[in-house]
Design an enzyme around this catalytic site. Structure first.
Site, short mmCIF file in Angstrom:
data_model
loop_
_atom_site.label_atom_id
_atom_site.label_comp_id
_atom_site.label_asym_id
_atom_site.label_seq_id
_atom_site.Cartn_x
_atom_site.Cartn_y
_atom_site.Cartn_z
N ASP A 148 -19.58 -8.13 -51.13
CA ASP A 148 -20.03 -9.42 -50.66
C ASP A 148 -20.21 -9.23 -49.15
O ASP A 148 -19.64 -8.31 -48.56
CB ASP A 148 -19.00 -10.52 -50.98
CG ASP A 148 -19.65 -11.89 -50.90
OD1 ASP A 148 -19.14 -12.83 -51.54
OD2 ASP A 148 -20.69 -12.01 -50.23
C1 GLC Z 1 -22.36 -14.90 -49.35
C2 GLC Z 1 -21.89 -15.11 -50.78
C3 GLC Z 1 -22.60 -14.22 -51.77
C4 GLC Z 1 -24.01 -14.01 -51.30
C5 GLC Z 1 -23.93 -13.16 -50.05
C6 GLC Z 1 -25.29 -12.99 -49.38
O1 GLC Z 1 -21.27 -15.00 -48.47
O2 GLC Z 1 -20.49 -15.04 -51.01
O3 GLC Z 1 -22.54 -14.86 -53.05
O4 GLC Z 1 -24.78 -13.36 -52.29
O5 GLC Z 1 -23.01 -13.67 -49.09
O6 GLC Z 1 -25.75 -14.23 -48.94
#
Ligand code: GLC
Length: 730
Positions: A262
């Site tokens: 993430d």
């Molecule tokens: C965010 C979310 C994740 C997302 C990623 C990119 O913090 O937790 O679900 O795909 O970062 O935006």
């Protein structure tokens, strides 16, 4: 003659060129040999470069060899508007408006695997058109608490339902040469302290509840990538966790794809190297808004990683495994010449979104069959509520979308009664952006309420459109709800309107259950989730009877928060003490808790009414005793005894009457959604196999069953059991 010579010359010249085509570029060669060939040509620096971001949403390929980079995009419900190369701002493109599909909780509420596949197909076409190789979804975390800010992005409280619906979505997306990135692996079940909270839980809860949908996504869905979660698991960050990545994901499940963090989920170079992280994204940011001074070369899996490789602290085999997985992902997507060109924001995609939104709507209450509404009978319809006009595809965090088309509930309803619909805002939520919310004064609430009540006095029908709205702490990433009730003084507004007008229909737009103190006074309620671009049309479809609602709740609606397992063991069980959270309800999540503890829910898991009536006949069973490896066939006739066509989801639950460990009273192990014309009868059959009887033994570290008495429950919901069939496992 000259022609023949010329052709021969070309063939002679062309042949050596063709022969020189390197294996990794040769589409006719198997992927694995292409991976090995590309690997053999890459330098250590080039391999390391692929293991981390080069921008907000891209990771490098190998420019020198003509191996393309990976373009990633949110999110589970549609292709997010283009984000700047190097900051969280939107790029302001004018060619990236998409189809906003309904939230995944809505998809879960359809209990329709065909629709899940259609959803995935349409989403993939939009990814292709926008040149995105990896779509960052689906999310299959489990709704253990109704306060979790991101439940709307997930598929409810039951692992079997989430598993059964995420697989067709994943398969459909990937058949188009677009990778899914199933998330957030694993145990990211709250947003409060999401970046560091450490989850403690039993092996049984881990395997029976939280890993279960991910296991299906990998083993059945064959997901090509998976996103590590922000939280810790038993003390180690999920993005580089030895147990969940090395042992379970890449060991037991034989995952051959990429683990992607993430955004900001990586915290240590050596752990990331040794515990199976493949691509590091978004480090040193909060994954939503904050930037960092660190360059991509400073990333954990950049220079520090290269240094460890060069010093022999990390073996080259570790780097080669990562690079192989990344190359495999690129060959499956960016270098997949069979990919189509996709399409964007088409009528077809809008119709898929509408079908999903239609079938997601759950009819919770319909006193005296006030629904469906004969709109021609009403001269003065009042629509009340900010959600009547609010776009519910924006906000909510990274899953927010910029839709090409969008029908609001007010627009959808107005189409059914042109010139006879008035609107009153009723309540106001204020602007909100990830953590900051505009405060609305009591005076404003009062004046909005008074205005709505006055307007209601004069209407012959009130359609209330309220709920939550993806503001901060109202179904939004990076925050949980702080109360179980409706926000923005809606309860008072609802009660005030009911005092002046009983002809009242509620449209509840939310991604989570809410408390319903006014329930006994509200004649009819439909739960619509976040319906995406076609939300307003779907609401109109159901209110008018054009569509007979067939949604079933993917999560329990409790009367009060304390009725939930996660809220029955003090704050350490939810939200934790800001360092640790302990899942003390263990395997008794959602209806598993309500059933086992005999707590009456407001509306049970799997519940949903219809405009028609289904009658269940007597079941037949092939046998009442089953041996390991055997099975039992259960057949139950279901008849539509009403006057309109309808869809019914017949549910199969299994209960282990006596077991050496605590097991839920019953667990969902099968379902079938059938469509029946008035008077039509179909026989639904289920095959009970021994893997439906198993639980995860934390002694044997494997799935096991114990012989003895079991019960099969066939129901229209987890509480509306039509027949119970006792049987024995020898
Ligand atoms: C965010 C979310 C994740 C997302 C990623 C990119 O913090 O937790 O679900 O795909 O970062 O935006």
């Amino acid at each position: 003659m000259k022609k023949i010579i010329a052709v021969l010359m070309v063939a002679l010249i062309a042949k050596p060129v063709l022969a020189q085509l390197p294996v990794y570029l040769d589409e006719t060669k198997p992927i694995e040999s292409r991976v090995q060939d590309a690997l053999s040509r890459m330098t250590t620096e080039e391999k390391v470069a692929m293991c981390h971001a080069q921008s907000k949403f891209t990771s490098p390929g190998c420019p020198r060899l003509g191996i393309p980079e990976l373009h990633m995009s949110d999110g589970p419900h549609g292709v997010r508007a283009e984000i700047n190369w190097d900051n969280w701002g939107y790029a302001g493109w004018t060619n990236d408006s998409c189809t906003a599909f309904p939230s995944l909780t809505a998809l879960a509420s359809t209990w329709n695997t065909d629709l899940a596949a259609q959803y995935g197909q349409a989403l993939a076409e939009e990814c292709l058109y926008r040149n995105k190789n990896v779509i960052l979804g689906p999310g299959v975390n489990i709704a253990r608490t109704p306060l979790n800010g991101r439940n709307f992005e997930y598929m409810g409280e039951d692992p079997f339902l989430a598993a059964t619906l995420c697989v067709p979505y994943i398969q459909a997306v990937q058949k188009n040469g677009v990778a899914t990135c199933v998330k957030h692996y694993v145990l990211n079940d709250q947003e409060l302290w999401r970046g560091h909270i450490n989850v403690e839980l039993s092996d049984r809860a881990l395997h029976e509840i939280y890993l279960y949908p991910f296991k299906a996504a990998i083993e059945k869905g064959k997901a090509w990538s998976i996103m590590g979660a922000y939280n810790k698991i038993r003390g180690q960050h999920a993005c580089h966790n030895d147990l969940t990545i090395n042992k379970i994901l890449k060991g037991d499940w034989k995952f051959d794809g990429c683990v992607i963090t993430d955004w900001g989920g990586c915290h240590d170079t050596y752990e990331a190297a040794m515990n199976g992280l493949d691509i590091e994204m978004g480090s040193y940011t909060n994954g939503l808004t904050s930037e960092s001074k660190f360059t991509y070369d400073d990333y954990y899996l950049a220079k520090p990683f290269l240094k460890m490789i060069k010093e022999g602290k990390v073996p080259m085999t570790v780097l080669n495994d990562k690079a192989s997985r990344i190359l495999r992902l690129i060959f499956r997507t960016a270098m997949n010449k069979n990919r189509g060109f996709g399409s964007m924001a088409s009528a077809e995609h809008y119709n898929v979104a509408r079908k999903v939104a239609d079938e997601a709507i759950v009819l919770l209450k319909n006193e005296n069959n006030i629904l469906p509404l004969k709109f021609d009978d009403y001269k003065k319809i009042l629509v009340v509520g900010e959600n009547g006009r609010r776009t519910l595809v924006q906000a909510g965090g990274s899953s927010e979308l910029k839709p090409k088309h969008e029908t609001s509930p007010l627009e959808g309803i107005s189409k059914l009664a042109p010139g006879r619909v008035k609107y009153a805002e009723g309540y106001r939520s204020g602007a909100s952006m990830f953590g900051r919310v505009e405060v609305i004064s009591d005076a404003v609430y009062e004046s909005l309420r008074a205005e709505a009540v006055e307007a209601a006095k004069d209407a012959d029908l009130v359609i209330y459109v309220g709920g939550l709205n993806k503001n901060h702490e109202q179904d939004c990433e990076a925050g949980d709800r702080t109360t179980f009730g409706l926000p923005f003084c809606q309860d008072k507004l609802i009660e005030s309107i009911l005092q002046v007008n009983k002809n009242f229909v509620m449209v509840l737009c939310s991604g989570n259950p809410v408390m319903m103190p006014w329930l006994k006074d509200v004649p009819a309620i439909i739960q619509t989730w976040y319906g995406g671009s076609a939300a307003g049309d779907a609401i109109a479809d159901v209110l008018s009877g054009k569509v007979n609602p067939s949604g079933k709740l993917p999560m329990t609606y409790g009367v009060k928060l304390e009725d939930y397992g996660a809220h029955s063991f003090g704050s350490i069980c939810y939200p934790g003490d800001s360092i640790n959270v302990e899942y003390k309800e263990d395997v008794l999540v959602g209806y598993r808790w309500f059933d086992t503890k005999k707590i009456k829910p407001q509306f049970p898991f799997g519940f949903g009414l219809s405009y028609t009536t289904f009658e269940y006949g007597k079941p037949t069973v092939s046998t009442k005793t089953m041996s390991a490896g055997g099975n039992i066939i259960v057949r139950v006739p279901v008849k539509n005894v009403g006057s309109v066509e309808g869809k019914e989801t017949v549910q199969l639950y299994i209960g282990d009457v006596k077991c050496s460990v605590t097991r839920p009273l019953k667990e969902l192990k099968g379902f079938e959604k059938i469509s029946l014309a008035p008077g039509e009868e179909k026989v639904v059959s289920f095959t009970i196999t021994d893997d439906m009887l198993k639980f995860y033994s934390d002694r044997k570290h494997d799935w096991v069953f114990e012989s003895g008495a079991f019960k099969a429950y066939i129901g229209s919901s987890s509480r509306d059991i039509k027949c119970t069939i006792p049987f024995t496992l020898k």
